[in-house]
Design a protein around this motif. Sequence first.
Motif, PDB file in Angstrom:
ATOM      1  N   ILE A  57      -3.004   7.144  -8.755  1.00  0.00           N
ATOM      2  CA  ILE A  57      -3.752   6.140  -8.013  1.00  0.00           C
ATOM      3  C   ILE A  57      -4.416   6.789  -6.801  1.00  0.00           C
ATOM      4  CG2 ILE A  57      -2.210   4.293  -8.736  1.00  0.00           C
ATOM      5  CD1 ILE A  57      -0.844   4.447  -6.038  1.00  0.00           C
ATOM      6  N   ALA A  58      -5.458   6.118  -6.303  1.00  0.00           N
ATOM      7  CA  ALA A  58      -6.176   6.640  -5.140  1.00  0.00           C
ATOM      8  C   ALA A  58      -6.558   5.493  -4.229  1.00  0.00           C
ATOM      9  CB  ALA A  58      -7.430   7.397  -5.587  1.00  0.00           C
ATOM     10  N   GLY A  59      -6.418   5.690  -2.915  1.00  0.00           N
ATOM     11  CA  GLY A  59      -6.812   4.667  -1.956  1.00  0.00           C
ATOM     12  C   GLY A  59      -5.636   3.830  -1.494  1.00  0.00           C
ATOM     13  N   ALA A  60      -5.884   3.058  -0.420  1.00  0.00           N
ATOM     14  CA  ALA A  60      -4.832   2.235   0.175  1.00  0.00           C
ATOM     15  C   ALA A  60      -4.650   0.903  -0.543  1.00  0.00           C
ATOM     16  CB  ALA A  60      -5.153   1.981   1.650  1.00  0.00           C
ATOM     17  N   ARG A  61      -5.709   0.419  -1.180  1.00  0.00           N
ATOM     18  CA  ARG A  61      -5.617  -0.903  -1.814  1.00  0.00           C
ATOM     19  C   ARG A  61      -4.568  -0.965  -2.918  1.00  0.00           C
ATOM     20  NH1 ARG A  61     -10.618  -4.574  -4.254  1.00  0.00           N
ATOM     21  NH2 ARG A  61      -9.311  -6.348  -4.854  1.00  0.00           N
ATOM     22  N   PRO A  62      -4.519   0.004  -3.842  1.00  0.00           N
ATOM     23  CA  PRO A  62      -3.459  -0.049  -4.858  1.00  0.00           C
ATOM     24  C   PRO A  62      -2.055  -0.029  -4.264  1.00  0.00           C
ATOM     25  CG  PRO A  62      -5.168   1.494  -5.508  1.00  0.00           C
ATOM     26  CD  PRO A  62      -5.448   1.126  -4.079  1.00  0.00           C
ATOM     27  N   VAL A  63      -1.883   0.716  -3.175  1.00  0.00           N
ATOM     28  CA  VAL A  63      -0.569   0.755  -2.530  1.00  0.00           C
ATOM     29  C   VAL A  63      -0.203  -0.621  -1.987  1.00  0.00           C
ATOM     30  CG1 VAL A  63       0.780   1.758  -0.656  1.00  0.00           C
ATOM     31  CG2 VAL A  63      -0.798   3.197  -1.970  1.00  0.00           C
ATOM     32  N   LEU A  64      -1.171  -1.287  -1.328  1.00  0.00           N
ATOM     33  CA  LEU A  64      -0.925  -2.626  -0.804  1.00  0.00           C
ATOM     34  C   LEU A  64      -0.608  -3.596  -1.933  1.00  0.00           C
ATOM     35  CD1 LEU A  64      -0.903  -4.734   1.448  1.00  0.00           C
ATOM     36  CD2 LEU A  64      -3.394  -4.929   1.203  1.00  0.00           C
ATOM     37  N   GLN A  65      -1.367  -3.507  -3.010  1.00  0.00           N
ATOM     38  CA  GLN A  65      -1.118  -4.398  -4.143  1.00  0.00           C
ATOM     39  C   GLN A  65       0.257  -4.126  -4.765  1.00  0.00           C
ATOM     40  OE1 GLN A  65      -5.748  -5.163  -5.634  1.00  0.00           O
ATOM     41  NE2 GLN A  65      -4.345  -3.977  -6.890  1.00  0.00           N
ATOM     42  N   GLY A  66       0.660  -2.850  -4.785  1.00  0.00           N
ATOM     43  CA  GLY A  66       1.978  -2.525  -5.291  1.00  0.00           C
ATOM     44  C   GLY A  66       3.084  -3.136  -4.444  1.00  0.00           C
ATOM     45  N   VAL A  67       2.897  -3.124  -3.123  1.00  0.00           N
ATOM     46  CA  VAL A  67       3.886  -3.728  -2.212  1.00  0.00           C
ATOM     47  C   VAL A  67       3.931  -5.240  -2.412  1.00  0.00           C
ATOM     48  CG1 VAL A  67       4.453  -4.172   0.198  1.00  0.00           C
ATOM     49  CG2 VAL A  67       3.714  -1.889  -0.511  1.00  0.00           C
ATOM     50  N   LEU A  68       2.765  -5.863  -2.530  1.00  0.00           N
ATOM     51  CA  LEU A  68       2.720  -7.307  -2.748  1.00  0.00           C
ATOM     52  C   LEU A  68       3.382  -7.678  -4.072  1.00  0.00           C
ATOM     53  CD1 LEU A  68      -0.907  -8.122  -1.498  1.00  0.00           C
ATOM     54  CD2 LEU A  68       1.257  -8.679  -0.361  1.00  0.00           C
ATOM     55  N   GLY A  69       3.154  -6.857  -5.088  1.00  0.00           N
ATOM     56  CA  GLY A  69       3.803  -7.109  -6.360  1.00  0.00           C
ATOM     57  C   GLY A  69       5.315  -7.001  -6.267  1.00  0.00           C
ATOM     58  N   SER A  70       5.800  -6.032  -5.504  1.00  0.00           N
ATOM     59  CA  SER A  70       7.238  -5.878  -5.300  1.00  0.00           C
ATOM     60  C   SER A  70       7.827  -7.106  -4.609  1.00  0.00           C
ATOM     61  CB  SER A  70       7.506  -4.619  -4.470  1.00  0.00           C
ATOM     62  OG  SER A  70       8.875  -4.513  -4.146  1.00  0.00           O
ATOM     63  N   LEU A  71       7.132  -7.616  -3.600  1.00  0.00           N
ATOM     64  CA  LEU A  71       7.587  -8.822  -2.908  1.00  0.00           C
ATOM     65  C   LEU A  71       7.572 -10.030  -3.841  1.00  0.00           C
ATOM     66  CD1 LEU A  71       5.754  -8.356   0.522  1.00  0.00           C
ATOM     67  CD2 LEU A  71       8.206  -8.128   0.080  1.00  0.00           C
ATOM     68  N   ALA A  72       6.540 -10.109  -4.682  1.00  0.00           N
ATOM     69  CA  ALA A  72       6.463 -11.206  -5.647  1.00  0.00           C
ATOM     70  C   ALA A  72       7.659 -11.169  -6.585  1.00  0.00           C
ATOM     71  CB  ALA A  72       5.153 -11.117  -6.434  1.00  0.00           C
ATOM     72  N   TRP A  73       8.006  -9.969  -7.045  1.00  0.00           N
ATOM     73  CA  TRP A  73       9.127  -9.836  -7.980  1.00  0.00           C
ATOM     74  C   TRP A  73      10.444 -10.160  -7.304  1.00  0.00           C
ATOM     75  CZ3 TRP A  73       5.932  -9.889 -11.646  1.00  0.00           C
ATOM     76  CH2 TRP A  73       6.366  -9.815 -12.971  1.00  0.00           C
ATOM     77  N   PHE A  74      10.583  -9.764  -6.049  1.00  0.00           N
ATOM     78  CA  PHE A  74      11.794 -10.103  -5.295  1.00  0.00           C
ATOM     79  C   PHE A  74      11.955 -11.617  -5.221  1.00  0.00           C
ATOM     80  CE2 PHE A  74      13.945 -11.299  -1.400  1.00  0.00           C
ATOM     81  CZ  PHE A  74      15.063 -10.469  -1.376  1.00  0.00           C
ATOM     82  N   CYS A  75      10.886 -12.313  -4.877  1.00  0.00           N
ATOM     83  CA  CYS A  75      10.954 -13.775  -4.749  1.00  0.00           C
ATOM     84  C   CYS A  75      11.180 -14.445  -6.092  1.00  0.00           C
ATOM     85  CB  CYS A  75       9.669 -14.301  -4.110  1.00  0.00           C
ATOM     86  SG  CYS A  75       9.427 -13.811  -2.390  1.00  0.00           S
ATOM     87  N   ALA A  76      10.570 -13.914  -7.151  1.00  0.00           N
ATOM     88  CA  ALA A  76      10.729 -14.509  -8.478  1.00  0.00           C
ATOM     89  C   ALA A  76      12.167 -14.364  -8.980  1.00  0.00           C
ATOM     90  CB  ALA A  76       9.762 -13.869  -9.461  1.00  0.00           C
ATOM     91  N   ILE A  77      12.785 -13.211  -8.729  1.00  0.00           N
ATOM     92  CA  ILE A  77      14.179 -13.021  -9.148  1.00  0.00           C
ATOM     93  C   ILE A  77      15.115 -13.851  -8.274  1.00  0.00           C
ATOM     94  CG2 ILE A  77      16.014 -11.325  -9.466  1.00  0.00           C
ATOM     95  CD1 ILE A  77      13.681 -11.234 -11.493  1.00  0.00           C
ATOM     96  N   LEU A  78      14.797 -13.957  -6.984  1.00  0.00           N
ATOM     97  CA  LEU A  78      15.575 -14.836  -6.105  1.00  0.00           C
ATOM     98  C   LEU A  78      15.532 -16.262  -6.635  1.00  0.00           C
ATOM     99  CD1 LEU A  78      17.105 -15.074  -3.335  1.00  0.00           C
ATOM    100  CD2 LEU A  78      14.910 -15.720  -2.352  1.00  0.00           C
TER     101      LEU A  78
END
Length: 313
Positions: A57-78
């Motif tokens: 991957i390249a750039g900051a946007r994919p990293v941000l989206q990856g973090v948001l996805g991780s938070l989404a998964w945390f909330c979904a499993i919660l």
Amino acid sequence: MPMVTTWPLSVGAPRDLISGIPRTALDCLRETRPAVLAAFQLRYLAGIALAIGSGPIAGARPVLQGVLGSLAWFCAILYTYLYNGCTDYHEDRINGSTRPIACGRLSRRTALAVVRCAACAALVFAAGAGPGPLLLCVALLGLGYGYSAPRTLWKNRTPAAMAVVLGSGLLTYCAGPLAVGVSPTSPALLLTASAMSLWMALVGAVVKDLSDIAGDAAAGRRTWAVTLGERRTRGLAALGACLVGGGFTAGAALWAPRLLPTAGVVLTGAVVLAAVVLTARPGDSRSRRRRPYRVFMTTQHLAHLFLLAHAVA
């Protein structure tokens, strides 16, 4: 001159409410089981690590989206496990569970309010991660609802529970790569996602019921532990563990040799689990009956940590 009656203002209630938030949050995490939350985050990260090996991957946007996805998964499993705790209240008490809802430390009304907030937060974070993660998050929430909801109760039968955990595992491994903009199609990712999702389905979904037979039977569930008996279920769990461990190792040797160390961890865990599950005694305490599940969980934690450490090195 008329007398004016003054009433003292109560300041204790708001303070109690605010001071109770950390305790409620901690109880929600305990009910959800931190080991489970960690396992799903490790799967999510493993999916990214294996995918970017073939498409960086390249750039900051994919990293941000990856973090948001991780938070989404945390909330979904919660959402999934906290809702399950609300619906398992009666059988958990029969089984002697020490989780907060069964013990009365966390009210079901409060837990259900957190469940709704967690589902909303999961969708918001997933939307920020992109359309792919959002679609997968909706599917994950649907599986979590169907597993515990009174109208479906997929948790009541082992094959249905297997299908749910298998699907949740595959969705998790795909969500990370899609969040960072990489296609989840590398051979190493497909092999790991298949093997570790089958580890969840053929092993975890079976051994988790061994300590809860009394409560499950009282609730009318038709799990293998209830219908087939404890002895046969233990044999099936041992067989499933060895099949997954052996299959993962063979697949790694053929298609992804760099996964051999990770597959070796799973194979070792499968042998240990088989030994634990086959040497259990009918009169064992609930804590001892939980040992196979702890071996299952420890194995997948170690396998993913080993995989991530190897990917970073």
